[in-house]
Design a protein around this motif. Structure first.
Motif, PDB file in Angstrom:
ATOM      1  N   ARG A 176       0.841  -1.214   0.000  1.00 48.08           N
ATOM      2  CA  ARG A 176       0.000   0.000   0.000  1.00 48.08           C
ATOM      3  C   ARG A 176       0.870   1.256   0.000  1.00 48.08           C
ATOM      4  O   ARG A 176       0.558   2.227  -0.693  1.00 48.08           O
ATOM      5  CB  ARG A 176      -0.950  -0.013   1.215  1.00 48.08           C
ATOM      6  N   LEU A 179       2.025   1.793  -3.530  1.00 50.10           N
ATOM      7  CA  LEU A 179       0.985   2.378  -4.380  1.00 50.10           C
ATOM      8  C   LEU A 179       0.850   3.874  -4.094  1.00 50.10           C
ATOM      9  O   LEU A 179       0.717   4.683  -5.013  1.00 50.10           O
ATOM     10  CB  LEU A 179      -0.362   1.683  -4.148  1.00 50.10           C
ATOM     11  N   GLN A 186      -5.093   2.616  -8.436  1.00 52.65           N
ATOM     12  CA  GLN A 186      -5.030   1.251  -8.985  1.00 52.65           C
ATOM     13  C   GLN A 186      -6.147   0.422  -8.368  1.00 52.65           C
ATOM     14  O   GLN A 186      -5.911  -0.364  -7.440  1.00 52.65           O
ATOM     15  CB  GLN A 186      -3.668   0.617  -8.652  1.00 52.65           C
ATOM     16  N   PRO A 187      -7.387   0.579  -8.864  1.00 51.02           N
ATOM     17  CA  PRO A 187      -8.521  -0.093  -8.224  1.00 51.02           C
ATOM     18  C   PRO A 187      -8.358  -1.608  -8.068  1.00 51.02           C
ATOM     19  O   PRO A 187      -8.693  -2.150  -7.013  1.00 51.02           O
ATOM     20  CB  PRO A 187      -9.698   0.257  -9.145  1.00 51.02           C
ATOM     21  N   VAL A 188      -7.843  -2.309  -9.070  1.00 52.12           N
ATOM     22  CA  VAL A 188      -7.765  -3.766  -8.953  1.00 52.12           C
ATOM     23  C   VAL A 188      -6.761  -4.169  -7.862  1.00 52.12           C
ATOM     24  O   VAL A 188      -7.028  -5.083  -7.068  1.00 52.12           O
ATOM     25  CB  VAL A 188      -7.413  -4.429 -10.306  1.00 52.12           C
ATOM     26  N   GLU A 190      -5.994  -2.356  -5.259  1.00 55.59           N
ATOM     27  CA  GLU A 190      -6.623  -2.002  -3.980  1.00 55.59           C
ATOM     28  C   GLU A 190      -7.638  -3.073  -3.569  1.00 55.59           C
ATOM     29  O   GLU A 190      -7.691  -3.478  -2.406  1.00 55.59           O
ATOM     30  CB  GLU A 190      -7.327  -0.641  -4.076  1.00 55.59           C
ATOM     31  N   LEU A 191      -8.430  -3.516  -4.535  1.00 53.58           N
ATOM     32  CA  LEU A 191      -9.414  -4.573  -4.268  1.00 53.58           C
ATOM     33  C   LEU A 191      -8.715  -5.820  -3.731  1.00 53.58           C
ATOM     34  O   LEU A 191      -9.114  -6.400  -2.715  1.00 53.58           O
ATOM     35  CB  LEU A 191     -10.179  -4.925  -5.558  1.00 53.58           C
ATOM     36  N   SER A 194      -7.264  -5.381  -0.182  1.00 46.43           N
ATOM     37  CA  SER A 194      -8.297  -5.428   0.857  1.00 46.43           C
ATOM     38  C   SER A 194      -8.787  -6.862   1.060  1.00 46.43           C
ATOM     39  O   SER A 194      -9.037  -7.291   2.192  1.00 46.43           O
ATOM     40  CB  SER A 194      -9.465  -4.505   0.493  1.00 46.43           C
ATOM     41  N   TRP A 195      -8.925  -7.589  -0.060  1.00 47.85           N
ATOM     42  CA  TRP A 195      -9.299  -9.019   0.026  1.00 47.85           C
ATOM     43  C   TRP A 195      -8.275  -9.768   0.884  1.00 47.85           C
ATOM     44  O   TRP A 195      -8.620 -10.543   1.773  1.00 47.85           O
ATOM     45  CB  TRP A 195      -9.351  -9.578  -1.400  1.00 47.85           C
ATOM     46  N   ARG A 198      -8.401  -8.863   4.700  1.00 47.52           N
ATOM     47  CA  ARG A 198      -9.487  -9.470   5.478  1.00 47.52           C
ATOM     48  C   ARG A 198      -9.245 -10.951   5.773  1.00 47.52           C
ATOM     49  O   ARG A 198      -9.879 -11.513   6.643  1.00 47.52           O
ATOM     50  CB  ARG A 198     -10.817  -9.319   4.724  1.00 47.52           C
ATOM     51  N   ARG A 199      -8.370 -11.581   5.001  1.00 51.94           N
ATOM     52  CA  ARG A 199      -8.169 -13.027   5.148  1.00 51.94           C
ATOM     53  C   ARG A 199      -6.759 -13.395   5.587  1.00 51.94           C
ATOM     54  O   ARG A 199      -6.376 -14.555   5.504  1.00 51.94           O
ATOM     55  CB  ARG A 199      -8.417 -13.720   3.799  1.00 51.94           C
ATOM     56  N   GLU A 330      -3.382  -7.881 -13.212  1.00 56.69           N
ATOM     57  CA  GLU A 330      -4.773  -7.497 -12.927  1.00 56.69           C
ATOM     58  C   GLU A 330      -5.727  -8.535 -13.516  1.00 56.69           C
ATOM     59  O   GLU A 330      -6.719  -8.914 -12.887  1.00 56.69           O
ATOM     60  CB  GLU A 330      -5.073  -6.104 -13.486  1.00 56.69           C
ATOM     61  N   ASP A 332      -4.991 -11.669 -13.997  1.00 56.60           N
ATOM     62  CA  ASP A 332      -4.838 -12.872 -13.160  1.00 56.60           C
ATOM     63  C   ASP A 332      -5.559 -12.713 -11.826  1.00 56.60           C
ATOM     64  O   ASP A 332      -6.164 -13.660 -11.324  1.00 56.60           O
ATOM     65  CB  ASP A 332      -3.349 -13.150 -12.900  1.00 56.60           C
ATOM     66  N   LEU A 334      -8.237 -10.882 -11.079  1.00 55.81           N
ATOM     67  CA  LEU A 334      -9.691 -11.012 -11.197  1.00 55.81           C
ATOM     68  C   LEU A 334     -10.073 -12.481 -11.336  1.00 55.81           C
ATOM     69  O   LEU A 334     -11.069 -12.924 -10.769  1.00 55.81           O
ATOM     70  CB  LEU A 334     -10.203 -10.171 -12.372  1.00 55.81           C
ATOM     71  N   LYS A 338     -12.131 -14.755  -8.283  1.00 58.44           N
ATOM     72  CA  LYS A 338     -13.349 -15.489  -8.613  1.00 58.44           C
ATOM     73  C   LYS A 338     -13.278 -16.920  -8.094  1.00 58.44           C
ATOM     74  O   LYS A 338     -14.300 -17.521  -7.790  1.00 58.44           O
ATOM     75  CB  LYS A 338     -13.567 -15.509 -10.137  1.00 58.44           C
TER      76      LYS A 338
END
Lengths: 341, 119
Positions: A176, A179, A186-188, A190-191, A194-195, A198-199, A330, A332, A334, A338
């Motif tokens: 972070r 960045l 860089q939204p992806v 950041e997503l 955060s994922w 949390r884990r 990015e 990879d 996404l 999934k």
């Protein structure tokens, strides 16, 4: 073939001759000195030392006096003296690591530097994955990498120099910060961060020696398989699964995308070999976490490589162009998110 | 005023073709290290050619989606900053289907320019 000698090559030859003479305790001639790779800041040179009429194939690892390192490199990479001690400890513990021989002194004037034995084999993924001489080796590499990694992680911490300890939370915070320093949204990434946040796996009671850059391109292979593990400069103490996850990042498959273990085998094959060789039981969810982490990590490294050029710290079209590879991770990420877990 | 043809994309493609087919083989024979660098350059030119051709429409689509997703209009960079902030703070996450559809579409457009062979 003509031989080009630059003033730098002449200096390195002279200094190596003196340092090698001290180490071997007699006159040494330096031959076939050549720069291998690396940027201005972290250099690798190959040479032969002729000692009592015997040719010794050697490698010089060298950081010239401070130039070209980014903030991040200064923050995460260990210095050459520490690297020397880590490789020594791993080599002595039976890891297929190069044998470190001697360090150069500040008076030698080459910057931070040490000399190790040169081992045969090549690291070029494109050749390893496709060329005929490596046909038999290809089937063995995933298992060998699992086995060697178990040995690295089993290195007795008491034999290691002081190393930074990096847990999942430290890694996330570091990326972070990266960045923020780069300054573009860089939204992806950041997503994904955060994922991950949390884990994140809990810190280990007993962190182990983590290689830190265990991937295809950083080990040598000959016809028999893996001969030696290179590039120890990101070694630290932490979660052993970090190395397993990093090895499986899609960018190190060099097109062999159905073989996650560095382009040479399945994750399960890698984990089974790791466990058989005494590594701990691999939790697939934890391995997935580190693979996601490794993928963001490589993406942000791509942006940082471009930044070295953009900030003017080094002028390099090659570095600039790596910035445009970040989007591969990015894609990879996404896909990986999934898959859940 | 519009320039004469070749268009920017056509000119970039012509340069890349020349460097790939004529200059690179010559360099490989004499200076292999430069041959490698030339491949990197040719690859970068191909990215630029695709960006000139596909980039403006991709940016417009991204902007339109972001306006819908965030419910306000602003320059593209500002909207991405807001989205990045929401993702770091956890205000949005991967359970948001509209968000994921936006990111999928954006990254599909980006990779089509940077490296269409990536899979």
């Amino acid at each position: 073939m003509s031989v080009h000698t630059s003033p730098e090559t002449e200096t390195v030859t002279r200094v190596l001759g003196e340092a090698a003479s001290r180490h071997f305790g007699g006159p040494v001639t330096i031959e076939r000195l050549s720069r291998q790779s690396g940027g201005a800041s972290r250099q690798t040179w190959s040479f032969d030392a002729i000692v009592n009429g015997t040719r010794q194939p050697l490698i010089l690892r060298r950081d010239p006096p401070a130039q070209g390192k980014t903030e991040r490199e200064r923050a995460v990479a260990i210095d050459r003296a520490t690297e020397f001690r880590v490789v020594r400890a791993a080599h002595d513990a039976g890891v297929r690591a190069p044998e470190p021989l001697f360090e150069l002194t500040p008076q030698d004037g080459l910057g931070e530097a040490y000399v190790m034995r040169r081992v045969g084999g090549i690291a070029i993924a494109r050749k390893l994955l496709r060329d005929a001489p490596y046909e038999a080796a290809r089937g063995k590499i995933a298992g060998q990498l699992g086995e060697i990694l178990a040995r690295i992680h089993a290195t007795d911490p008491a034999t290691l120099p002081p190393l930074p300890r990096r847990e999942a939370a430290d890694h996330i915070a570091g990326l972070r910060r990266s960045l923020d320093a780069l300054g573009r949204p860089q939204p992806v990434f950041e997503l994904a961060l955060s994922w991950l946040d949390r884990r994140k796996p809990a810190p280990l009671d007993r962190p182990v020696l983590v290689h830190g850059d265990y991937r295809t391109g950083n080990y040598l292979v000959d016809e028999t398989g893996v001969t030696t593990i290179l590039d120890w400069e990101l070694a630290h103490l932490g979660d052993p699964v970090e190395d397993l996850g990093w090895l499986c990042v899609k960018s190190w498959r060099f097109g062999a995308i159905d073989k996650p273990a560095g382009g040479f085998g399945s994750r399960e094959e890698l984990w089974a070999a790791y466990e058989r060789a005494g590594g701990g039981r691999v939790d697939p969810a934890r391995a997935h976490w580190w693979e996601v982490f490794g993928t963001v990590h490589w993406g942000i490294i791509c942006l940082n490589q471009a930044w070295k050029h953009l900030s003017g710290s080094i002028k390099s079209m090659e570095h600039a162009s790596i910035g445009r590879r970040a989007v591969e991770t990015e894609v990879d990420l996404l896909q990986l998110l999934k898959q859940g877990a | 005023m519009a320039q004469d043809r070749p268009t920017a994309a056509e000119l970039l493609a012509a340069i890349a073709d020349f460097l790939r087919e004529e200059a690179t083989p010559a360099l490989d024979r004499t200076e292999p290290r430069l041959g490698f660098q030339m491949r990197v350059a040719v690859n970068s030119l191909a990215i630029l050619e695709r960006e000139v051709r596909l980039g403006p429409a991709a940016d417009a689509r991204e902007h339109e989606r972001l306006v819908r997703l965030l419910g306000r209009d602003a320059p593209l960079d500002e909207l991405n900053r807001e989205l990045a902030r929401q993702l770091r703070s956890g205000e949005r996450d991967e359970t948001d289907a509209a968000l994921m559809a936006h990111l999928e579409a954006t990254i599909a457009d980006k990779i089509a320019i940077a490296n269409p062979k990536w899979r």
